[in-house]
Enzyme design. Structure first.
Site, PDB file in Angstrom:
ATOM      1  N   ASN A  17      -7.198   4.581   9.002  1.00  0.00           N
ATOM      2  CA  ASN A  17      -6.641   3.254   9.569  1.00  0.00           C
ATOM      3  C   ASN A  17      -6.949   3.294  10.823  1.00  0.00           C
ATOM      4  O   ASN A  17      -6.835   1.869  11.577  1.00  0.00           O
ATOM      5  CB  ASN A  17      -5.104   3.051   9.197  1.00  0.00           C
ATOM      6  CG  ASN A  17      -4.473   4.726   9.107  1.00  0.00           C
ATOM      7  OD1 ASN A  17      -4.763   5.716   9.086  1.00  0.00           O
ATOM      8  ND2 ASN A  17      -3.244   4.433   9.845  1.00  0.00           N
ATOM      9  N   CYS A  40       3.907   6.565  22.873  1.00  0.00           N
ATOM     10  CA  CYS A  40       4.950   5.862  23.174  1.00  0.00           C
ATOM     11  C   CYS A  40       4.626   4.684  21.993  1.00  0.00           C
ATOM     12  O   CYS A  40       6.040   3.713  21.884  1.00  0.00           O
ATOM     13  CB  CYS A  40       4.911   5.535  24.252  1.00  0.00           C
ATOM     14  SG  CYS A  40       5.331   6.407  25.790  1.00  0.00           S
ATOM     15  N   SER A  90      -4.157  -3.049  -0.565  1.00  0.00           N
ATOM     16  CA  SER A  90      -3.326  -3.906  -0.035  1.00  0.00           C
ATOM     17  C   SER A  90      -3.384  -5.457   0.407  1.00  0.00           C
ATOM     18  O   SER A  90      -4.674  -5.857   0.834  1.00  0.00           O
ATOM     19  CB  SER A  90      -2.416  -3.025   0.961  1.00  0.00           C
ATOM     20  OG  SER A  90      -1.271  -3.525   1.813  1.00  0.00           O
ATOM     21  N   ALA A  91      -2.253  -6.520   0.140  1.00  0.00           N
ATOM     22  CA  ALA A  91      -3.201  -7.557  -0.072  1.00  0.00           C
ATOM     23  C   ALA A  91      -2.987  -7.987   1.930  1.00  0.00           C
ATOM     24  O   ALA A  91      -3.742  -8.881   1.823  1.00  0.00           O
ATOM     25  CB  ALA A  91      -2.041  -8.971  -0.286  1.00  0.00           C
ATOM     26  N   HIS A  92      -1.670  -7.856   2.101  1.00  0.00           N
ATOM     27  CA  HIS A  92      -2.478  -8.294   3.984  1.00  0.00           C
ATOM     28  C   HIS A  92      -3.030  -7.783   4.976  1.00  0.00           C
ATOM     29  O   HIS A  92      -3.281  -7.735   5.966  1.00  0.00           O
ATOM     30  CB  HIS A  92      -0.751  -7.791   4.687  1.00  0.00           C
ATOM     31  CG  HIS A  92      -0.730  -6.632   4.694  1.00  0.00           C
ATOM     32  ND1 HIS A  92      -0.299  -6.999   6.445  1.00  0.00           N
ATOM     33  CD2 HIS A  92       0.189  -5.042   4.091  1.00  0.00           C
ATOM     34  CE1 HIS A  92      -0.595  -5.120   6.545  1.00  0.00           C
ATOM     35  NE2 HIS A  92       0.325  -4.960   5.539  1.00  0.00           N
ATOM     36  N   THR A 101      10.565  -8.137 -12.071  1.00  0.00           N
ATOM     37  CA  THR A 101       9.247  -9.716 -12.267  1.00  0.00           C
ATOM     38  C   THR A 101       9.005  -9.757 -11.458  1.00  0.00           C
ATOM     39  O   THR A 101       9.235  -9.156  -9.659  1.00  0.00           O
ATOM     40  CB  THR A 101      10.649 -11.068 -12.359  1.00  0.00           C
ATOM     41  OG1 THR A 101      11.592 -10.820 -12.721  1.00  0.00           O
ATOM     42  CG2 THR A 101      10.386 -12.497 -11.925  1.00  0.00           C
ATOM     43  N   GLY A 155       1.004  -1.300  -0.251  1.00  0.00           N
ATOM     44  CA  GLY A 155       0.061   0.263   0.391  1.00  0.00           C
ATOM     45  C   GLY A 155       0.528   0.923   0.093  1.00  0.00           C
ATOM     46  O   GLY A 155       0.480   2.411  -0.602  1.00  0.00           O
ATOM     47  N   GLN A 190      -7.023   0.304   3.926  1.00  0.00           N
ATOM     48  CA  GLN A 190      -8.080  -0.474   5.281  1.00  0.00           C
ATOM     49  C   GLN A 190      -9.871  -0.172   4.019  1.00  0.00           C
ATOM     50  O   GLN A 190     -10.583  -1.320   5.144  1.00  0.00           O
ATOM     51  CB  GLN A 190      -8.584   0.961   5.952  1.00  0.00           C
ATOM     52  CG  GLN A 190      -6.995   1.279   7.192  1.00  0.00           C
ATOM     53  CD  GLN A 190      -6.656   0.009   7.772  1.00  0.00           C
ATOM     54  OE1 GLN A 190      -7.077  -0.871   8.529  1.00  0.00           O
ATOM     55  NE2 GLN A 190      -5.711  -0.261   8.371  1.00  0.00           N
TER      56      GLN A 190
END
Lengths: 392, 142
Positions: free
Chosen positions: A152, A326, A200-202, A238, A72, A180
């Site tokens: 997100n 943090c 995005s794939a994940h 590739t 992404g 998202q």
């Protein structure tokens, strides 16, 4: 790790078994280079082409308009830099929102350093972009508008069609980061008048390291990687064949019965929101209650800090996320939470829980119980809470 | 990311709470940066710290440093307590990630602020103790 309750699906998702099984042959059996002439190569090329069609179909796009990338953030970088450069003769003004992912914001900041003029459009307290401000920001030399489909952190879904209309009317390219939103809510690039879209794939139970960019036919864009003729000569090298195959499969799975799955997720999400609201005092839901991704829950708990909450949740086997400074490695809490008007100390105390279809009501009950206990423990340790109680 | 000792102090913080009519109280840090530490001291007539408690708003490292700092000053004289430096706190925790080192500084400052408060209340001077710089007003954050 079998007892883990995973509620950080906006960070990444588990690869679905069906996706993995679809990918496996492309490592050791169908390992050919898609550019090669022999049959081992052409079967890999065919698999890539099937994946491209699966993704095109899900967006109501043509398969020649889908380009595979490494994720992404790469898609965002390419879309913005590639069109900014291609259209610089027309103008050097670009527009985005204040609550974009860093993949967008840092790319805009980079272009600002190289002579582009950037407008950041504010959002309201729910995180919805101020359309009137967007309209006012448009100039004759504006070449690009980029607004995330859904945020997100707080899950707010933007009025994409209105933005698309505005851009189209003014002859401006419209890019949307849909990393998202993709696979959770329907996206039709024609209906929404989107010219470029990052995915995005994940995030949809596919593998990491694979993404996509939709580029409408006719849009000029500079190649992202120079080299061979892969991805129509615009993104050489590739391709990640197993990853692309997995992306296609994950997309097909996400799109199957999408409305039914959305309804189920929304009911889980609203149950989680209701439970937190009912069980834990001094909390607020960040983002919009209606225009919200089906899997996103984001709360701020007053008087406590998010990282300590995350660590204590982790000790109980619960994986979640926070917008506290943090966790971001800086002194400031999340720019998204600040942009919707939260004071710093309340932004530091945020918790994001993002669901998948694998989460259950029992898990939600366990998470609410854990959050309640930990928030109480941290408040009893908090000087801010002590001052609040003493003042009452 | 955190050492075992840090995790131990996060899961079982020592001496968290308040001391009523404390001999000295010091609060440092600010809510904007996401870290506030308050240290309470109970000092006896021999200037020995009999008890020490903390309240902390902050990340895991902030909680762990406050927790271990209270352990390190209990039983010490007020003069020895100022030698509980951020380095000593860091060592006692087997270290902190680089981005969290400021938390150990905050623990040192909180102890110093509480000692300063004690010294002021009792009209004494603790050698080597400087007026705390980051002491915040009790109501600044509301």
């Amino acid at each position: 790790m079998s007892n883990i309750i995973y509620m950080d699906n906006a960070a990444t998702t588990k690869v679905a078994t069906e996706v993995l099984n679809e990918m496996l042959p492309y490592f050791t059996e169908q390992y050919g280079n898609p550019s090669s002439i022999y049959s081992l190569g052409s079967s890999a090329a065919k698999a890539v082409s099937t994946a491209r069609e699966q993704i095109a179909l899900s967006l109501n796009a043509k398969s020649t308009e889908i380009y595979f990338t490494a994720g992404g953030t790469e898609s965002d970088n390419w879309a913005i830099k590639g069109t900014a450069e291609a259209y610089q003769d027309k103008g050097k003004h670009i527009i985005t929102s204040a609550i974009e992912h860093h993949g967008i914001l840092k790319t805009f900041a980079y272009l600002a350093e190289t002579g582009y003029s950037v407008s950041y459009i504010p959002v309201d307290e729910a995180g919805i972009i101020k359309i009137d401000e967007l309209e006012k920001a448009i100039r004759p030399e504006t070449i690009l508008i980029s607004v995330c489909f859904a945020n997100n952190e707080i899950g707010t879904i933007q009025p994409i069609r209105e933005i698309g209309e505005l851009a189209r009317k003014n002859g401006i390219i419209f890019h949307s980061d849909a990393v998202q939103a993709f696979g959770q809510i329907p996206i039709d690039v024609d209906e929404y008048m989107i010219d470029m879209l990052s995915i995005s794939a994940h995030k949809i139970h596919g593998p990491k390291g694979v993404g996509g960019l939709y580029i409408r036919t006719g849009i000029k864009i500079k190649p992202f990687i120079h080299g061979g003729s892969q991805e129509r000569g615009r993104r050489a090298g590739t391709g990640n064949v197993p990853g692309i195959v997995g992306f296609g499969k994950a997309c097909a799975l996400a799109m199957a019965n999408l409305p039914e799955k959305s309804r189920k997720l929304i009911s889980l999400r609203d149950y989680l929101i209701e439970q937190i609201n009912g069980e834990i005092p001094h909390c607020r839901l960040n983002g919009d209650s209606e225009r919200r991704l089906p899997n996103n829950v984001n709360f701020s708990f007053r008087f406590i800090e998010g990282e300590s909450l995350l660590i204590m949740l982790d000790m109980k086997g619960i994986a979640a996320s926070s917008g506290s400074a943090c966790t971001s490695g800086s002194l400031d809490p999340s720019h998204v939470l600040l942009a919707i008007g939260l004071p710093h100390e309340i932004a530091h105390g945020s918790l994001r829980l993002t669901l998948s279809m694998e989460n259950t009501r029992e898990e939600i009950d366990a998470v609410v119980k854990a959050v309640k206990e930990i928030v109480l423990k941290l408040r009893n340790m908090s000087p801010l809470y002590e001052d609040y109680i003493n003042k009452k | 990311m955190y050492t075992e000792k840090v995790m131990d102090h996060i899961s079982n913080p020592r001496n968290s709470g308040e001391i009523e009519n404390a001999s000295g109280v010091g609060t440092v840090g600010n809510a904007k940066c996401g870290d506030i530490m308050r240290i309470y001291l109970d000092v006896d007539e021999n200037q020995i710290i009999r008890d020490c408690k903390f309240k902390t708003f902050g990340c895991g490292a902030a909680i762990a440093t406050s927790s271990i700092a209270t352990e390190m000053v209990i039983g010490k004289t007020i003069h020895d307590a100022i030698k509980v430096t951020n380095k000593a706190v860091l060592d006692a925790l087997d270290g902190l990630p680089e981005v969290k080192v400021h938390c150990s500084l905050l623990a040192e400052e909180a102890i110093h602020a509480a000692l300063w408060d004690y010294a002021e209340k009792n009209g004494i001077v603790i050698e080597g103790l400087k007026k705390p710089q980051t002491d915040i007003s009790e109501h600044e954050h509301e």
